[in-house]
Design a protein around this motif. Sequence first.
Motif, mmCIF file in Angstrom:
data_model
loop_
_atom_site.group_PDB
_atom_site.id
_atom_site.type_symbol
_atom_site.label_atom_id
_atom_site.label_comp_id
_atom_site.label_asym_id
_atom_site.label_seq_id
_atom_site.Cartn_x
_atom_site.Cartn_y
_atom_site.Cartn_z
ATOM 1 N N ILE A 372 0.838 -1.215 0.157
ATOM 2 C CA ILE A 372 -0.054 -0.004 0.019
ATOM 3 C C ILE A 372 0.984 1.313 -0.212
ATOM 4 C CG2 ILE A 372 -1.846 -1.216 1.120
ATOM 5 C CD1 ILE A 372 -1.128 -0.029 3.620
ATOM 6 N N PRO A 373 0.373 2.320 -0.751
ATOM 7 C CA PRO A 373 1.143 3.568 -0.458
ATOM 8 C C PRO A 373 1.702 4.037 0.729
ATOM 9 C CG PRO A 373 -0.889 3.857 -1.761
ATOM 10 C CD PRO A 373 -1.081 2.821 -1.223
ATOM 11 N N ASP A 374 2.729 4.875 0.988
ATOM 12 C CA ASP A 374 3.114 5.317 2.262
ATOM 13 C C ASP A 374 2.011 6.259 2.650
ATOM 14 O OD1 ASP A 374 5.725 4.407 2.469
ATOM 15 O OD2 ASP A 374 6.530 6.072 1.085
ATOM 16 N N SER A 381 -7.201 -5.675 3.326
ATOM 17 C CA SER A 381 -6.911 -5.840 1.786
ATOM 18 C C SER A 381 -6.923 -4.117 1.469
ATOM 19 C CB SER A 381 -7.785 -6.546 0.983
ATOM 20 O OG SER A 381 -9.008 -6.106 1.048
ATOM 21 N N ALA A 382 -6.559 -3.788 0.246
ATOM 22 C CA ALA A 382 -6.557 -2.392 -0.176
ATOM 23 C C ALA A 382 -7.209 -2.269 -1.746
ATOM 24 C CB ALA A 382 -5.372 -1.651 0.255
ATOM 25 N N GLU A 383 -7.685 -1.024 -2.172
ATOM 26 C CA GLU A 383 -7.869 -0.844 -3.475
ATOM 27 C C GLU A 383 -6.660 -0.496 -4.159
ATOM 28 O OE1 GLU A 383 -11.317 1.766 -3.250
ATOM 29 O OE2 GLU A 383 -12.658 0.281 -2.145
ATOM 30 N N SER A 414 5.427 -6.411 -15.765
ATOM 31 C CA SER A 414 4.105 -6.519 -16.201
ATOM 32 C C SER A 414 3.390 -7.666 -16.173
ATOM 33 C CB SER A 414 4.166 -6.259 -17.745
ATOM 34 O OG SER A 414 2.931 -6.125 -18.480
ATOM 35 N N ARG A 415 4.061 -8.867 -16.304
ATOM 36 C CA ARG A 415 3.564 -10.258 -16.429
ATOM 37 C C ARG A 415 3.334 -10.522 -14.897
ATOM 38 N NH1 ARG A 415 7.651 -14.736 -16.780
ATOM 39 N NH2 ARG A 415 8.845 -13.310 -18.120
ATOM 40 N N PHE A 416 4.132 -10.155 -13.939
ATOM 41 C CA PHE A 416 3.623 -10.607 -12.604
ATOM 42 C C PHE A 416 2.680 -9.781 -12.204
ATOM 43 C CE2 PHE A 416 7.443 -13.130 -12.680
ATOM 44 C CZ PHE A 416 7.073 -14.039 -11.823
ATOM 45 N N ARG A 417 2.449 -8.608 -12.653
ATOM 46 C CA ARG A 417 1.510 -7.561 -12.230
ATOM 47 C C ARG A 417 -0.041 -8.509 -12.445
ATOM 48 N NH1 ARG A 417 3.515 -3.326 -13.808
ATOM 49 N NH2 ARG A 417 2.604 -3.128 -15.768
ATOM 50 N N GLU A 418 -0.091 -8.764 -13.800
ATOM 51 C CA GLU A 418 -1.314 -9.517 -14.269
ATOM 52 C C GLU A 418 -1.315 -10.694 -13.455
ATOM 53 O OE1 GLU A 418 -2.760 -11.927 -18.490
ATOM 54 O OE2 GLU A 418 -1.133 -10.347 -18.468
ATOM 55 N N ARG A 419 -0.570 -11.414 -13.110
ATOM 56 C CA ARG A 419 -0.720 -12.546 -12.625
ATOM 57 C C ARG A 419 -1.234 -12.531 -10.990
ATOM 58 N NH1 ARG A 419 4.365 -16.628 -14.347
ATOM 59 N NH2 ARG A 419 3.811 -16.527 -16.510
ATOM 60 N N ILE A 420 -0.677 -11.530 -10.198
ATOM 61 C CA ILE A 420 -0.998 -11.171 -8.644
ATOM 62 C C ILE A 420 -2.307 -10.615 -8.598
ATOM 63 C CG2 ILE A 420 -0.305 -8.878 -8.516
ATOM 64 C CD1 ILE A 420 1.176 -9.756 -6.044
ATOM 65 N N LEU A 421 -2.863 -9.878 -9.681
ATOM 66 C CA LEU A 421 -4.085 -9.575 -9.650
ATOM 67 C C LEU A 421 -5.252 -10.838 -10.075
ATOM 68 C CD1 LEU A 421 -3.990 -6.442 -11.864
ATOM 69 C CD2 LEU A 421 -4.548 -6.282 -9.533
ATOM 70 N N CYS A 432 -8.579 -4.099 -7.216
ATOM 71 C CA CYS A 432 -7.523 -3.078 -6.925
ATOM 72 C C CYS A 432 -6.845 -2.315 -8.200
ATOM 73 C CB CYS A 432 -6.617 -3.657 -5.869
ATOM 74 S SG CYS A 432 -5.443 -5.091 -6.392
ATOM 75 N N THR A 433 -6.002 -1.723 -7.976
ATOM 76 C CA THR A 433 -5.306 -1.119 -8.912
ATOM 77 C C THR A 433 -3.777 -0.999 -8.485
ATOM 78 O OG1 THR A 433 -5.584 1.221 -8.360
ATOM 79 C CG2 THR A 433 -7.029 0.397 -9.922
ATOM 80 N N ILE A 434 -2.722 -1.191 -9.385
ATOM 81 C CA ILE A 434 -1.321 -1.376 -8.965
ATOM 82 C C ILE A 434 -0.753 -0.178 -9.771
ATOM 83 C CG2 ILE A 434 0.609 -2.870 -8.822
ATOM 84 C CD1 ILE A 434 -1.113 -5.278 -8.783
ATOM 85 N N THR A 435 0.011 0.784 -9.114
ATOM 86 C CA THR A 435 0.886 1.923 -9.544
ATOM 87 C C THR A 435 2.025 1.164 -9.977
ATOM 88 O OG1 THR A 435 -0.372 3.323 -8.172
ATOM 89 C CG2 THR A 435 1.810 3.994 -9.088
#
Length: 465
Positions: A372-374, A381-383, A414-421, A432-435
């Motif tokens: 989560i952001p600072d 969990s978070a959005e 990019s690949r892991f970002r898709e998989r973790i979602l 959620c969204t990932i920055t």
Amino acid sequence: MKQPNVLIFFTDQQRWDTLGIHGNPTGLTPNLDAYAQRGTFCAEAVTCQPVCGPARSCLQTGQYASQTGVWQNSLPLRDDAITLAQCFRDAGYATSYIGKWHLGGPECPPGPVPPARRGGYERWLAAETLELVSGPYSTTLWNEQDKAIRLPGYRVDAMTDEAIRQLNHAAQNDERPQFLCLSFLEPHHQNTNDSYPAPHFTETLFRGSWMPPDLQTLGGSSHAQWTGYCGMVKRLDEAFGRLMEAVHSFDSTRETIVCYLSDHGCHFKTRNDDYKRTCHESSVRIPLVFSGGPFEGGGRLDQATSLVDVPATLLDAADIKVPSTMSGRSILPLTRKTSGDWPDEAFIQFGDKNVRTGRALRSKRWKYAISIPDGAETSASAEVYVESHLYDLNADPYELTNLIGFPAYKEIRSRFRERILKRMQSIGELICTITVAEGSKYPLPNNHSQRTVEYPDSCRNHLHS
């Protein structure tokens, strides 16, 4: 064929690299190493939440911490949780729990646990927060009637002796199969004084001994505490050997299945101001060994296994139906080489009260994490998350170089970002969204002595999972 007895030997805060079979040259775990070599050894095992209470909720339910509701310490198991003890009792087992519980909730005292909060166990000799009500040579546990029982000896030995007494009595007087969870405090620190109290005189045996590279480099509290920690691990292994010898001596026609594991690891304050609660190998990798029954000769498993898989595995090994509520999967098909759809990554949730919430995926080569952001409030969990960690475990097994902001790894991220979602959505987490991390100077959470190295874009040609 008779149902097997099932034992869980559950340590607290034990690093994976304390095992000789993982390359530790100090000789801390000869008994466990021997059983790992002839049984089933999960070489890439991780916890699914590196905090005591949440990890224990996952072990008792086969669910992730966001599903159990115990996403931080001091929260209770839900009243409607389907637990291991309930599953074994419904199948005709006598169920017993000895040791640290940590799932009674905020209104539970550190000692006795109310019957409704005991997860369905029939026999009980435990304490809610063992480290607050006992010392290394003053073990006090509470029985089914909430009577305090003082056990003699070093705490590991005291609890092991009690387990042997119970199992021996059951072998002679109870025709039912036995399910026992033996939950130690060691090698967790003694919270009352932030120490690692080994048995008398054993700490000196490990002065100047081998130390893992991350602790050598980052330091933390390890140079003051590593020798005591090693002494605690050594005594645990000796106790495991004694327990297994006793099991082999019982006059019983039942097989006994044993699982040795820990709730999480220990980074000795090198990654934050605590000992765990991060996504790093030192915090999440655990010993995981199965012995007996269908696990004999199972060999080394290099697949992505997790603490959350243990409940389903033990039920499957005992020929008990695995509840549909469990997110973990039985590893038995892996031992038979019959599982063709096992996931390539283990999914990890991390965080606690006042510790940044995060999620991670760990494959055999890569570790990718989001936090989560600072300044954001910690929660189950978070959005919104931000990319916070990326490690190449082949080149950097002790995670000394965080690659998250380097452009060369954009495709990997990019690949892991898709998989973790997808993994988060599969267990009912918030959409959620990932920055995306941009630039190698991306601010890292709790950046303790991380090295920063710029790599040329040509590295991309060598990145294969």
